[in-house]
Design an enzyme around this catalytic site. Structure first.
Site: not given
Ligand code: PXP
Length: 247
Positions: A12, A47, A51, A72, A103, A218
């Site tokens: 982000h 992604r 994005r 990821e 996700t 994140g």
């Molecule tokens: N773990 C995975 C596999 C994710 O896809 C994400 C979001 O991209 C996160 C952790 C982190 O999630 P958040 O940004 O809500 O902390």
């Protein structure tokens, strides 16, 4: 209890950068600050629609990071080729839908077992630790073990949503499922990670689960960075994780 790793997801930072289409704020700079604040790894999700994180970001992270990159990605041929080119420390396979904001659920491993087994084999041969992002569900965990994943990351989104919406019975049921399934996955020889939606008020019960070796966080940290700075936001998250495991 063994030390739990904290992976900081910097997607982000790229979201904010892309809002203006320029180069600021730079996710590499965020990754550096996260490293200095004690992050054990950096997580980034490339992604399909690019994005937030871009191909150039992944390339730069691979060149500059001194902690492992957790890459990821969706289980597509395009992403597999990118992962095989970069060979990051870890690859986390996540479900991806274009129309979703984030996700939303875990991967349906049980439904796609054969395809996923073939999909992750070359990644493992290339030396990547393969993690599968799934709901705290017995059949998904069993399927993840059968396809040869080394790690499962349990989706904590439903637990966090129930907490923030004040549905405390539902939250407690989600936490009970996460607790039981972390133990079950561990008993099958899988390393257990957890993440999605975690914040200061939800992290401790998850951090306290003895089998959970890594949290990936994140959105909350990048949001909190607006108010207290990224380094201090991460330091506070780490403090809560350590406190949860020592009490
Ligand atoms: N773990 C995975 C596999 C994710 O896809 C994400 C979001 O991209 C996160 C952790 C982190 O999630 P958040 O940004 O809500 O902390």
């Amino acid at each position: 209890m063994e030390k739990q790793r904290l992976g900081v997801n910097i997607d982000h930072v790229a979201t904010v950068r892309n809002a203006r289409g320029g180069a600021y704020p730079d996710p590499q700079r965020a990754a550096k600050i996260a490293e200095e604040a004690g992050a054990d790894g950096i997580t980034a999700h490339l992604r399909e629609d690019r994005r937030h994180i871009t191909d150039a970001d992944i390339e730069a992270l691979m060149d500059t990071l001194s902690v492992p990159l957790n890459f990821e990605m969706a289980a597509t041929d395009e992403m597999q080729a990118i992962a095989l080119r970069h060979r990051p420390h870890a690859v986390c396979i996540v479900p991806e839908k274009r129309e979703e904001r984030t996700t939303e659920g875990g991967l349906e491993v049980a439904r796609e077992e054969n395809r996923l087994a073939h999909f992750i084999a070359p990644l493992r041969e290339a030396g990547c630790r393969v993690s599968i992002f799934i709901a705290a569900d017995r059949s998904q965990i069993e399927a993840a073990a059968r396809i040869g994943a080394e790690v499962v990351e349990l989706h904590t989104g439903a637990y966090c949503d129930a907490h923030s919406e004040g549905r405390f019975d539902a939250r407690d049921r989600e936490l009970a499922a996460l607790t039981e399934m972390a133990g079950f996955a561990h008993s099958l020889g899988l390393e257990v990670h957890a993440g999605h939606g975690l914040a200061y008020d939800t992290v401790k019960p998850i951090a306290a689960l003895p089998e959970v070796m890594e949290l990936n966080i994140g959105h909350f940290l990048i949001g909190e960075a607006i108010f207290r700075g990224l380094g201090p936001a991460i330091t506070e998250m780490r403090r809560l994780m350590v406190e949860a495991r020592s009490s």
